[in-house]
Scaffold this motif. Structure first.
Motif, PDB file in Angstrom:
ATOM      1  N   THR A 139       0.634  -1.140   0.075  1.00  0.00           N
ATOM      2  CA  THR A 139      -0.061   0.095   0.032  1.00  0.00           C
ATOM      3  C   THR A 139       0.909   1.190  -0.232  1.00  0.00           C
ATOM      4  O   THR A 139       0.297   2.336   0.062  1.00  0.00           O
ATOM      5  N   ARG A 140       2.217   1.197   0.153  1.00  0.00           N
ATOM      6  CA  ARG A 140       2.890   2.350   0.275  1.00  0.00           C
ATOM      7  C   ARG A 140       2.858   3.310  -1.011  1.00  0.00           C
ATOM      8  O   ARG A 140       2.676   4.455  -0.987  1.00  0.00           O
ATOM      9  N   GLY A 141       2.724   2.774  -2.146  1.00  0.00           N
ATOM     10  CA  GLY A 141       2.534   3.619  -3.383  1.00  0.00           C
ATOM     11  C   GLY A 141       1.332   4.109  -3.635  1.00  0.00           C
ATOM     12  O   GLY A 141       0.975   5.148  -3.895  1.00  0.00           O
ATOM     13  N   MET A 142       0.322   3.406  -3.039  1.00  0.00           N
ATOM     14  CA  MET A 142      -1.066   4.095  -2.943  1.00  0.00           C
ATOM     15  C   MET A 142      -1.466   5.063  -2.069  1.00  0.00           C
ATOM     16  O   MET A 142      -2.448   5.991  -1.999  1.00  0.00           O
ATOM     17  N   LEU A 143      -0.365   5.040  -1.095  1.00  0.00           N
ATOM     18  CA  LEU A 143      -0.607   6.209  -0.034  1.00  0.00           C
ATOM     19  C   LEU A 143       0.328   7.125  -0.243  1.00  0.00           C
ATOM     20  O   LEU A 143       0.466   8.208   0.475  1.00  0.00           O
ATOM     21  N   THR A 144       1.012   7.228  -1.276  1.00  0.00           N
ATOM     22  CA  THR A 144       2.194   8.176  -1.681  1.00  0.00           C
ATOM     23  C   THR A 144       1.150   9.638  -1.705  1.00  0.00           C
ATOM     24  O   THR A 144       0.059   9.845  -2.426  1.00  0.00           O
ATOM     25  N   ASP A 149       0.872  15.710   8.486  1.00  0.00           N
ATOM     26  CA  ASP A 149      -0.324  15.958   9.427  1.00  0.00           C
ATOM     27  C   ASP A 149      -1.181  14.740   9.608  1.00  0.00           C
ATOM     28  O   ASP A 149      -1.715  14.190  10.508  1.00  0.00           O
ATOM     29  N   THR A 150      -1.603  14.109   8.414  1.00  0.00           N
ATOM     30  CA  THR A 150      -2.470  13.144   8.324  1.00  0.00           C
ATOM     31  C   THR A 150      -1.815  11.694   8.427  1.00  0.00           C
ATOM     32  O   THR A 150      -2.352  11.142   9.420  1.00  0.00           O
ATOM     33  N   ALA A 151      -0.654  11.552   8.723  1.00  0.00           N
ATOM     34  CA  ALA A 151       0.146  10.475   8.831  1.00  0.00           C
ATOM     35  C   ALA A 151       0.311  10.671  10.669  1.00  0.00           C
ATOM     36  O   ALA A 151       0.193   9.666  11.283  1.00  0.00           O
ATOM     37  N   ASP A 152       0.495  11.922  10.932  1.00  0.00           N
ATOM     38  CA  ASP A 152       0.467  12.051  12.532  1.00  0.00           C
ATOM     39  C   ASP A 152      -0.794  11.578  13.258  1.00  0.00           C
ATOM     40  O   ASP A 152      -0.717  11.047  14.145  1.00  0.00           O
ATOM     41  N   LEU A 153      -1.807  12.057  12.679  1.00  0.00           N
ATOM     42  CA  LEU A 153      -3.216  11.750  13.021  1.00  0.00           C
ATOM     43  C   LEU A 153      -3.520  10.371  13.219  1.00  0.00           C
ATOM     44  O   LEU A 153      -3.953   9.788  13.930  1.00  0.00           O
ATOM     45  N   ALA A 154      -2.910   9.486  12.057  1.00  0.00           N
ATOM     46  CA  ALA A 154      -3.268   8.276  11.790  1.00  0.00           C
ATOM     47  C   ALA A 154      -2.363   7.446  12.930  1.00  0.00           C
ATOM     48  O   ALA A 154      -2.766   6.576  13.682  1.00  0.00           O
ATOM     49  N   ALA A 181      -9.457   8.863  -0.225  1.00  0.00           N
ATOM     50  CA  ALA A 181     -10.942   8.534   0.100  1.00  0.00           C
ATOM     51  C   ALA A 181     -11.011   7.308   0.906  1.00  0.00           C
ATOM     52  O   ALA A 181     -11.639   7.287   1.982  1.00  0.00           O
ATOM     53  N   ALA A 182     -10.221   6.477   0.472  1.00  0.00           N
ATOM     54  CA  ALA A 182     -10.299   5.136   1.423  1.00  0.00           C
ATOM     55  C   ALA A 182      -9.971   5.461   2.761  1.00  0.00           C
ATOM     56  O   ALA A 182     -10.286   4.917   3.889  1.00  0.00           O
ATOM     57  N   LEU A 183      -8.827   6.104   2.829  1.00  0.00           N
ATOM     58  CA  LEU A 183      -8.344   6.637   4.330  1.00  0.00           C
ATOM     59  C   LEU A 183      -9.127   7.457   5.147  1.00  0.00           C
ATOM     60  O   LEU A 183      -9.308   7.188   6.346  1.00  0.00           O
ATOM     61  N   THR A 184      -9.731   8.393   4.380  1.00  0.00           N
ATOM     62  CA  THR A 184     -10.919   9.076   5.114  1.00  0.00           C
ATOM     63  C   THR A 184     -12.040   8.261   5.691  1.00  0.00           C
ATOM     64  O   THR A 184     -12.258   8.339   6.794  1.00  0.00           O
ATOM     65  N   ASP A 237     -10.814  -4.217  11.627  1.00  0.00           N
ATOM     66  CA  ASP A 237      -9.152  -4.419  11.561  1.00  0.00           C
ATOM     67  C   ASP A 237      -8.697  -3.885  10.249  1.00  0.00           C
ATOM     68  O   ASP A 237      -7.527  -3.280  10.170  1.00  0.00           O
ATOM     69  N   ASN A 238      -9.526  -3.874   9.125  1.00  0.00           N
ATOM     70  CA  ASN A 238      -8.928  -3.246   7.799  1.00  0.00           C
ATOM     71  C   ASN A 238      -8.700  -1.637   8.126  1.00  0.00           C
ATOM     72  O   ASN A 238      -7.767  -1.090   7.574  1.00  0.00           O
ATOM     73  N   ALA A 239      -9.535  -0.912   8.607  1.00  0.00           N
ATOM     74  CA  ALA A 239      -9.525   0.449   8.805  1.00  0.00           C
ATOM     75  C   ALA A 239      -8.267   0.755   9.707  1.00  0.00           C
ATOM     76  O   ALA A 239      -7.428   1.599   9.394  1.00  0.00           O
ATOM     77  N   LEU A 240      -8.103  -0.187  10.813  1.00  0.00           N
ATOM     78  CA  LEU A 240      -6.866   0.340  11.754  1.00  0.00           C
ATOM     79  C   LEU A 240      -5.892  -0.075  11.042  1.00  0.00           C
ATOM     80  O   LEU A 240      -4.467   0.600  11.052  1.00  0.00           O
ATOM     81  N   LEU A 241      -5.701  -1.082  10.246  1.00  0.00           N
ATOM     82  CA  LEU A 241      -4.418  -1.790   9.456  1.00  0.00           C
ATOM     83  C   LEU A 241      -4.029  -0.575   8.387  1.00  0.00           C
ATOM     84  O   LEU A 241      -2.947  -0.127   7.969  1.00  0.00           O
ATOM     85  N   LEU A 242      -5.028   0.180   7.696  1.00  0.00           N
ATOM     86  CA  LEU A 242      -5.111   1.151   6.733  1.00  0.00           C
ATOM     87  C   LEU A 242      -4.326   2.404   7.658  1.00  0.00           C
ATOM     88  O   LEU A 242      -3.377   3.094   6.792  1.00  0.00           O
ATOM     89  N   LEU A 243      -4.711   2.849   8.616  1.00  0.00           N
ATOM     90  CA  LEU A 243      -4.312   3.753   9.425  1.00  0.00           C
ATOM     91  C   LEU A 243      -2.629   3.515   9.794  1.00  0.00           C
ATOM     92  O   LEU A 243      -1.950   4.524   9.607  1.00  0.00           O
ATOM     93  N   PHE A 244      -2.603   2.370  10.102  1.00  0.00           N
ATOM     94  CA  PHE A 244      -0.912   1.873  10.413  1.00  0.00           C
ATOM     95  C   PHE A 244      -0.057   2.112   9.317  1.00  0.00           C
ATOM     96  O   PHE A 244       0.961   2.584   9.381  1.00  0.00           O
ATOM     97  N   SER A 245      -0.812   1.649   8.046  1.00  0.00           N
ATOM     98  CA  SER A 245       0.113   1.799   6.922  1.00  0.00           C
ATOM     99  C   SER A 245       0.542   3.284   6.652  1.00  0.00           C
ATOM    100  O   SER A 245       1.521   3.483   6.124  1.00  0.00           O
ATOM    101  N   ALA A 246      -0.732   3.970   6.659  1.00  0.00           N
ATOM    102  CA  ALA A 246      -0.654   5.573   6.324  1.00  0.00           C
ATOM    103  C   ALA A 246       0.475   6.188   7.557  1.00  0.00           C
ATOM    104  O   ALA A 246       1.264   7.146   7.099  1.00  0.00           O
TER     105      ALA A 246
END
Length: 272
Positions: A139-144, A149-154, A181-184, A237-246
């Protein structure tokens, strides 16, 4: 590399000196008051009280620079200013200054053990393994382009949730809007489910989910015949993991803060 060196310098050089300054200024102010009293020097006692004010501000600054905010440490300047505004006579002031200096030192020790992440060294960043490492790299490329500030919030939301601070996690995740949008949606899902956990409420009949177009961002694919309760849990779980990746793929400084909760992230992705 330059960012890593800068962070190491901040963590290994600046912060220890600031931590040392807390008891130095607070007890130093008390020592100055004792000198005033011992030698009968007629100076305003508020001069010595400034040591407590400075020490309180330093402690508050250290607390502010952590992803988890220690409210007690952050509020110490308020008490010191009240102390400064209404100074007692010199002997009671000495006693109060000594007690306040001891209190600040205890708060500093508490802060270092419960809230500070300086002991987690930057060199330990590359500790992901197995499915979690695969997912974060995928997911690194998709979160480029994720804003710092968003990463800090995550980071903040993930840590709070991992440590069971559901109310705080919900408040931090609520109404967050990102350029992804997915991260939101991930923030929104965590906010909703953290609120339910905090209030011990059952699963609602309708709840926030990801959209079909978000599938590439998800770590866990729910089975086609999964029950509603299982889908509900997998969504979280998916939401938390996406926040973790971000958070992990954001500025390198956030990885240090995630070190203590890595095992939680591994459990999320390996339990399904």
């Amino acid at each position: 590399m330059n960012e890593t060196k800068s962070l190491e310098k901040h963590g290994d050089t600046i912060t220890p000196w600031m931590e040392l300054a807390v008891p130095l200024f607070s007890f130093g102010g008390a020592a100055l008051a004792i000198i005033f009293w011992k030698f009968n020097i007629l100076l305003d006692i508020r001069i010595s009280l400034l040591g407590c004010v400075i020490a309180s501000c330093i402690l508050a600054y250290l607390a502010w620079n952590q992803p988890r905010k220690d409210i007690v440490a952050l509020s110490t300047p308020i008490y010191s200013l009240v102390f400064l505004a209404s100074p007692p006579d010199i002997l009671p002031a000495i006693i109060l200054e000594l007690l306040y200096a001891v209190s600040l030192t205890i708060l500093l020790v508490r802060f270092k053990h419960r809230y500070s992440t300086r002991e987690s060294h930057v060199a330990r960043d590359d500790t992901l393994a197995g499915s979690l490492k695969t997912y974060v790299e995928r997911t690194r490329g998709m979160l480029t382009g994720t804003l710092p500030d968003t990463a800090d919030l995550a980071t903040d939301v993930f840590i709070k949730f991992a440590e069971g601070e559901y109310r705080e996690a919900a408040l931090s995740a609520k109404a967050v809007t990102t350029n992804n949008a997915a991260l939101t949606r991930a923030f929104s899902i965590v906010a909703e489910q953290a609120t339910l956990l905090d209030q011990s409420l059952p699963r609602p009949s309708t709840y926030g989910t990801f959209l079909p177009g978000d599938s590439d961002f998800l770590a866990i694919s729910p089975p086609p015949d999964a029950a509603d309760d299982n889908n509900f849990d997998i969504t979280l779980d998916n939401a938390l993991l996406l926040l973790f990746s971000a958070a992990w793929n954001g500025p390198g400084k956030d990885r240090v803060y995630l070190q203590p909760v890595l095992s939680f992230a591994h459990r999320l992705i390996e339990s399904d």
